[in-house]
Structure formats: structure tokens, C-alpha cells
Enzyme design. Structure first.
Site, PDB file in Angstrom:
ATOM      1  N   TYR A  35      37.667  43.191  41.555  1.00 33.04           N
ATOM      2  CA  TYR A  35      36.792  43.322  40.381  1.00 33.04           C
ATOM      3  C   TYR A  35      37.152  44.598  39.647  1.00 33.04           C
ATOM      4  O   TYR A  35      37.073  45.699  40.213  1.00 33.04           O
ATOM      5  CB  TYR A  35      35.315  43.347  40.788  1.00 33.04           C
ATOM      6  CG  TYR A  35      34.396  42.958  39.653  1.00 33.04           C
ATOM      7  CD1 TYR A  35      34.010  41.629  39.490  1.00 33.04           C
ATOM      8  CD2 TYR A  35      33.940  43.896  38.726  1.00 33.04           C
ATOM      9  CE1 TYR A  35      33.177  41.252  38.437  1.00 33.04           C
ATOM     10  CE2 TYR A  35      33.119  43.525  37.677  1.00 33.04           C
ATOM     11  CZ  TYR A  35      32.736  42.202  37.539  1.00 33.04           C
ATOM     12  OH  TYR A  35      31.918  41.829  36.483  1.00 33.04           O
ATOM     13  N   SER A  36      37.570  44.480  38.401  1.00 35.03           N
ATOM     14  CA  SER A  36      37.927  45.620  37.553  1.00 35.03           C
ATOM     15  C   SER A  36      38.998  46.470  38.249  1.00 35.03           C
ATOM     16  O   SER A  36      40.100  45.985  38.476  1.00 35.03           O
ATOM     17  CB  SER A  36      36.668  46.418  37.200  1.00 35.03           C
ATOM     18  OG  SER A  36      36.895  47.285  36.099  1.00 35.03           O
TER      19      SER A  36
END
Length: 253
Positions: free
Chosen positions: A94-95
Site C-alpha cells: 500500500y503506497s
């Protein structure tokens, strides 16, 4: 009954599942810890073991210095991952976590080592396109940037001492997030998860993950902003469940 959770500091919340047919390694966003993925395992097929990765500098590892460079982080992380690669596995990033996941896959592909059966890259554009580094921002500008991401709890900004404590970790994580990786496609499939309201990652950028795989590409779009893993949690988990079953049908429905 499942065995007790491991005490490995890299995986503090792991609940070993001897019947698992697939492991899913989850890498967090900047400033996030293993607890970001608490409760996810219950929403995934019974044949899946969720393994949340805890980086130094946060939660139970708050006294350890954070990593600022991907190669050093990978060198430290790989020995911890090695014993858990005895089953098929998936990476979820995530990110900032997408950089760690892709860097591992590229490194292992170069070695001829086993690769994930699939990778989910969420809330990030692909890291083979140069972007402006945030390293040179002064504290005031960096704090304003954090506010725009809307991922840091308001109470952190309200307490000077707390903010001073977390800033070094966040700055280190943003250095990782700004890493530019080779434009080397990996053989495993990639599914990109993004939000139509993310001011930091456009849907056009999300689609460019297709340039980094020769194994097939899909994208899923969710409502919300950059942290749609919080506001669209059930939709995200349903999409993740679908991808895991597609990549490894043996995990069950």
C-alpha cells in the site's frame, strides 16, 4: 487450534496457519505498522495466512532506527522472509509498501528465485518513473504535505513532542516511497488498486503498473481518497479475495 503468534519482530501479529495454501505478505504505507492490517485475515479464504510486515521505527519496533534506503531494508528483511517462502505467496503493498514489494520481486527475479504468484499494488503509481524527492523539504513544508495526505491522526499534529518523535520515521519512509526502481517487468501478474478520488495518484498513473509485468495486469477502482483502505475496506477486501482465489484456487472460496 492454531499455534501461537510468532515472536519474530518483522511479523509481530502473524498467526501461523499450518493448513494454509498461500501466504499474503502485506507491506504498509509511510508511517504505518503491522496493525494496519489487523482483522484482514478473517475476511480472506481459510487457506490464506496473512503476514503483516513490521518495519523498524514504529509500533513494537519504535526504538529501532528506520531505514531510509531500499537496498539496506531488503538486505535486512530477506532473511526474515526466507523461512516463510515454503508455500506459494502474494505481495500486497500500500503506497510506500508497493516499492518494497516490487523491489523484492525484481531482486528475486534477477537471481532466478521463486516469485509471488501475484502482487497487489495499491494507492501508488509505478516507481520506474522519476518523481520529485521530498527529502529537501523543511519541517514546516513536510508537515503541510502530511496534512494533505490525511493519513496522520490529528492528535499527532496537536502535540509537538509526539510530532517530533514521529517525523524522523515519516521522513525515512518518504525517502523509501520516493525510490525510483528499474523499468524491469516482473513475470508475476500485477493488480493495481486505486481510488478515483486520490489526489496523489491518478487513475492514469495507476494503469502504468501494466508496464512492469509480463504476467498479466488488472486494475480495480474504489471510492474514497488516498486512504481508501480505511473508507472502502470491505470493497477492497472483496477485490483482494477475488484476486487470491484467481491466482491460487486451492485456497478455497
Amino acid at each position: 487450534m492454531r499455534p501461537a503468534a510468532t515472536t519474530n519482530p518483522w511479523f509481530p501479529t502473524r498467526q501461523p496457519n499450518p493448513n494454509a495454501r498461500l501466504r499474503v505478505f502485506c507491506f504498509p504505507f509511510a508511517g504505518g505498522g503491522a496493525s494496519v492490517y489487523n482483522g484482514w485475515g478473517a475476511s480472506l479464504p481459510a487457506g490464506v495466512e496473512l503476514v503483516s510486515v513490521q518495519l523498524p521505527g514504529r509500533e513494537r519496533r519504535i526504538m529501532e532506527p528506520p531505514f531510509r534506503q531500499l537496498p539496506a531494508l531488503l538486505d535486512a528483511l530477506e532473511p526474515a522472509l526466507a523461512p516463510l517462502l515454503d508455500k506459494p505467496f502474494v505481495f500486497f503493498g500500500y503506497s510506500m509498501g508497493t516499492r518494497i514489494a516490487l523491489a523484492l520481486a525484481q531482486r528475486w527475479q534477477a537471481r532466478g528465485a521463486p516469485l509471488p504468484v501475484g502482487m497487489v499494488m495499491a494507492a501508488a503509481g509505478p516507481p520506474h518513473r522519476p518523481r520529485a524527492s521530498r527529502d529537501e523539504l523543511n519541517d514546516a513544508a513536510f508537515i503541510e504535505l502530511l496534512r494533505k495526505y490525511e493519513g496522520t491522526p490529528p492528535e499527532v499534529f496537536a502535540h509537538k513532542e509526539l510530532l517530533e518523535m514521529v517525523l524522523p520515521v515519516l521522513r525515512a519512509d518518504f525517502s523509501l516511497a520516493d525510490s525510483v526502481l528499474p523499468s524491469l517487468p516482473v513475470r508475476c501478474p500485477i493488480s493495481a488498486f486505486g481510488s478515483d478520488g486520490d489526489a496523489h495518484v491518478t487513475l492514469e498513473e495507476l494503469e502504468r503498473w501494466s508496464e512492469l509485468t509480463t504476467g498479466g495486469f488488472r486494475s480495480h477502482h474504489f471510492p474514497g481518497t488516498h486512504f481508501f483502505l480505511r473508507t472502502a475496506r470491505e470493497q477492497l477486501l472483496a477485490a483482494l479475495r477475488g484476486e487470491l482465489v484467481r491466482w491460487c484456487p486451492e485456497v478455497g472460496p
